[in-house]
Design a protein around this motif. Structure first.
Motif, PDB file in Angstrom:
ATOM      1  N   GLU A  20       0.836  -1.190   0.000  1.00 44.99           N
ATOM      2  CA  GLU A  20       0.000   0.000   0.000  1.00 44.99           C
ATOM      3  C   GLU A  20       0.878   1.249   0.000  1.00 44.99           C
ATOM      4  N   LEU A  21       0.471   2.260  -0.741  1.00 44.09           N
ATOM      5  CA  LEU A  21       1.130   3.561  -0.670  1.00 44.09           C
ATOM      6  C   LEU A  21       0.660   4.258   0.597  1.00 44.09           C
ATOM      7  N   THR A  22       1.569   4.935   1.292  1.00 38.88           N
ATOM      8  CA  THR A  22       1.181   5.663   2.499  1.00 38.88           C
ATOM      9  C   THR A  22       0.798   7.104   2.191  1.00 38.88           C
ATOM     10  N   GLY A  23       1.199   7.598   1.035  1.00 38.51           N
ATOM     11  CA  GLY A  23       0.983   8.997   0.695  1.00 38.51           C
ATOM     12  C   GLY A  23       2.113   9.898   1.158  1.00 38.51           C
ATOM     13  N   LEU A  24       3.082   9.334   1.862  1.00 37.95           N
ATOM     14  CA  LEU A  24       4.221  10.113   2.361  1.00 37.95           C
ATOM     15  C   LEU A  24       5.356  10.079   1.350  1.00 37.95           C
ATOM     16  N   LYS A  25       5.965  11.246   1.126  1.00 33.57           N
ATOM     17  CA  LYS A  25       7.094  11.351   0.202  1.00 33.57           C
ATOM     18  C   LYS A  25       8.231  12.080   0.886  1.00 33.57           C
ATOM     19  N   ALA A  26       9.446  11.698   0.528  1.00 32.03           N
ATOM     20  CA  ALA A  26      10.635  12.415   0.987  1.00 32.03           C
ATOM     21  C   ALA A  26      11.249  13.120  -0.213  1.00 32.03           C
ATOM     22  N   PHE A  27      11.424  14.419  -0.067  1.00 31.91           N
ATOM     23  CA  PHE A  27      12.027  15.228  -1.120  1.00 31.91           C
ATOM     24  C   PHE A  27      13.517  15.441  -0.865  1.00 31.91           C
ATOM     25  N   ASP A  28      13.939  15.186   0.390  1.00 31.41           N
ATOM     26  CA  ASP A  28      15.343  15.335   0.771  1.00 31.41           C
ATOM     27  C   ASP A  28      15.598  14.481   2.015  1.00 31.41           C
ATOM     28  N   LEU A  29      16.815  14.538   2.531  1.00 34.67           N
ATOM     29  CA  LEU A  29      17.159  13.708   3.693  1.00 34.67           C
ATOM     30  C   LEU A  29      16.405  14.131   4.952  1.00 34.67           C
ATOM     31  N   HIS A  30      16.083  15.419   5.069  1.00 35.93           N
ATOM     32  CA  HIS A  30      15.298  15.887   6.224  1.00 35.93           C
ATOM     33  C   HIS A  30      13.925  15.216   6.222  1.00 35.93           C
ATOM     34  N   ASP A  31      13.283  15.189   5.060  1.00 33.41           N
ATOM     35  CA  ASP A  31      11.982  14.528   4.936  1.00 33.41           C
ATOM     36  C   ASP A  31      12.102  13.030   5.214  1.00 33.41           C
ATOM     37  N   LEU A  32      13.133  12.410   4.642  1.00 38.24           N
ATOM     38  CA  LEU A  32      13.334  10.976   4.838  1.00 38.24           C
ATOM     39  C   LEU A  32      13.438  10.662   6.322  1.00 38.24           C
ATOM     40  N   LEU A  33      14.243  11.442   7.027  1.00 40.02           N
ATOM     41  CA  LEU A  33      14.450  11.221   8.452  1.00 40.02           C
ATOM     42  C   LEU A  33      13.159  11.426   9.241  1.00 40.02           C
ATOM     43  N   ALA A  34      12.432  12.502   8.963  1.00 43.65           N
ATOM     44  CA  ALA A  34      11.183  12.772   9.678  1.00 43.65           C
ATOM     45  C   ALA A  34      10.176  11.647   9.463  1.00 43.65           C
ATOM     46  N   HIS A  35      10.052  11.177   8.231  1.00 48.95           N
ATOM     47  CA  HIS A  35       9.095  10.102   7.948  1.00 48.95           C
ATOM     48  C   HIS A  35       9.551   8.774   8.549  1.00 48.95           C
ATOM     49  N   LEU A  36      10.853   8.517   8.545  1.00 51.30           N
ATOM     50  CA  LEU A  36      11.353   7.283   9.161  1.00 51.30           C
ATOM     51  C   LEU A  36      10.984   7.213  10.640  1.00 51.30           C
ATOM     52  N   LYS A  37      10.972   8.349  11.296  1.00 48.30           N
ATOM     53  CA  LYS A  37      10.632   8.394  12.722  1.00 48.30           C
ATOM     54  C   LYS A  37       9.142   8.181  12.968  1.00 48.30           C
ATOM     55  N   ALA A  38       8.305   8.458  11.958  1.00 45.72           N
ATOM     56  CA  ALA A  38       6.859   8.444  12.163  1.00 45.72           C
ATOM     57  C   ALA A  38       6.105   7.284  11.508  1.00 45.72           C
ATOM     58  N   VAL A  39       6.657   6.699  10.443  1.00 45.58           N
ATOM     59  CA  VAL A  39       5.896   5.664   9.723  1.00 45.58           C
ATOM     60  C   VAL A  39       5.739   4.403  10.562  1.00 45.58           C
ATOM     61  N   SER A  40       4.792   3.590  10.159  1.00 45.73           N
ATOM     62  CA  SER A  40       4.556   2.324  10.858  1.00 45.73           C
ATOM     63  C   SER A  40       5.722   1.363  10.630  1.00 45.73           C
ATOM     64  N   GLY A  41       5.823   0.409  11.522  1.00 45.02           N
ATOM     65  CA  GLY A  41       6.842  -0.622  11.380  1.00 45.02           C
ATOM     66  C   GLY A  41       6.685  -1.408  10.094  1.00 45.02           C
ATOM     67  N   SER A  42       5.457  -1.527   9.599  1.00 50.30           N
ATOM     68  CA  SER A  42       5.249  -2.276   8.355  1.00 50.30           C
ATOM     69  C   SER A  42       5.879  -1.552   7.168  1.00 50.30           C
ATOM     70  N   SER A  43       6.015  -0.232   7.267  1.00 51.78           N
ATOM     71  CA  SER A  43       6.691   0.511   6.207  1.00 51.78           C
ATOM     72  C   SER A  43       8.199   0.260   6.257  1.00 51.78           C
ATOM     73  N   ILE A  44       8.761   0.295   7.453  1.00 47.91           N
ATOM     74  CA  ILE A  44      10.197   0.001   7.604  1.00 47.91           C
ATOM     75  C   ILE A  44      10.465  -1.417   7.106  1.00 47.91           C
ATOM     76  N   TYR A  45       9.630  -2.354   7.517  1.00 47.24           N
ATOM     77  CA  TYR A  45       9.787  -3.745   7.090  1.00 47.24           C
ATOM     78  C   TYR A  45       9.739  -3.842   5.567  1.00 47.24           C
TER      79      TYR A  45
END
Length: 146
Positions: A20-45
């Motif tokens: 499933e798409l979450t709708g979250l996008k990272a445009f740079d490393l700041h975005d990537l880091l912020a989303h990594l801290k907030a997304v569900s474990g199933s996204s990391i997996y």
């Protein structure tokens, strides 16, 4: 020698994943880091383990989506190598793996002189997996049937 027959059969199972798409996008490393801290474990997996199943024979491709995006899109070779070197299967929890990935990115960002943004259309799209375990038609009662 006769094999002991089980009272209850062993049933073979199969697994199917729905991405499933979450709708979250990272445009740079700041975005990537912020989303990594907030997304569900199933996204990391999804972004670490699906890559192992689908691309295990494409060496030397990075072994996770984060390493691939950082290397190929963001052109951050050193960070990409550090993310690729994380042995995802050595972590006993997704939380521990997430913390390791975050730590590597934070350390890189703290030492970076400048950070670039992803080219338009090459943003990192966060996805997640929902797994379904389903029974197969195969039942066995002893080792010879197995």
């Amino acid at each position: 020698m006769s094999l002991k027959r089980a009272e209850q059969p062993f049933q073979f199972m199969t697994q199917v994943s729905l991405v499933e798409l979450t709708g979250l996008k990272a445009f740079d490393l700041h975005d990537l880091l912020a989303h990594l801290k907030a997304v569900s474990g199933s996204s990391i997996y999804h972004h670490t383990h699906h890559f192992l199943k689908q691309h295990q024979f494409l060496s030397p491709e990075p072994p996770n989506d984060f390493a691939y995006w950082v290397t190929e899109v963001m052109q951050e070779q050193r960070l990409g190598e550090q993310l690729a070197s994380i042995d995802t299967i050595q972590y006993s929890s997704i939380r521990a793996l997430r913390e390791k990935i975050i730590g590597v990115i934070e350390k890189h960002m703290n030492n970076a002189k400048s950070l670039r943004a992803a080219p338009e259309g090459e943003e990192f799209h966060f996805m997640k997996s929902k797994s379904f375990i389903l029974p197969t038609a195969y039942l066995v009662f002893d080792l010879s049937e197995f």
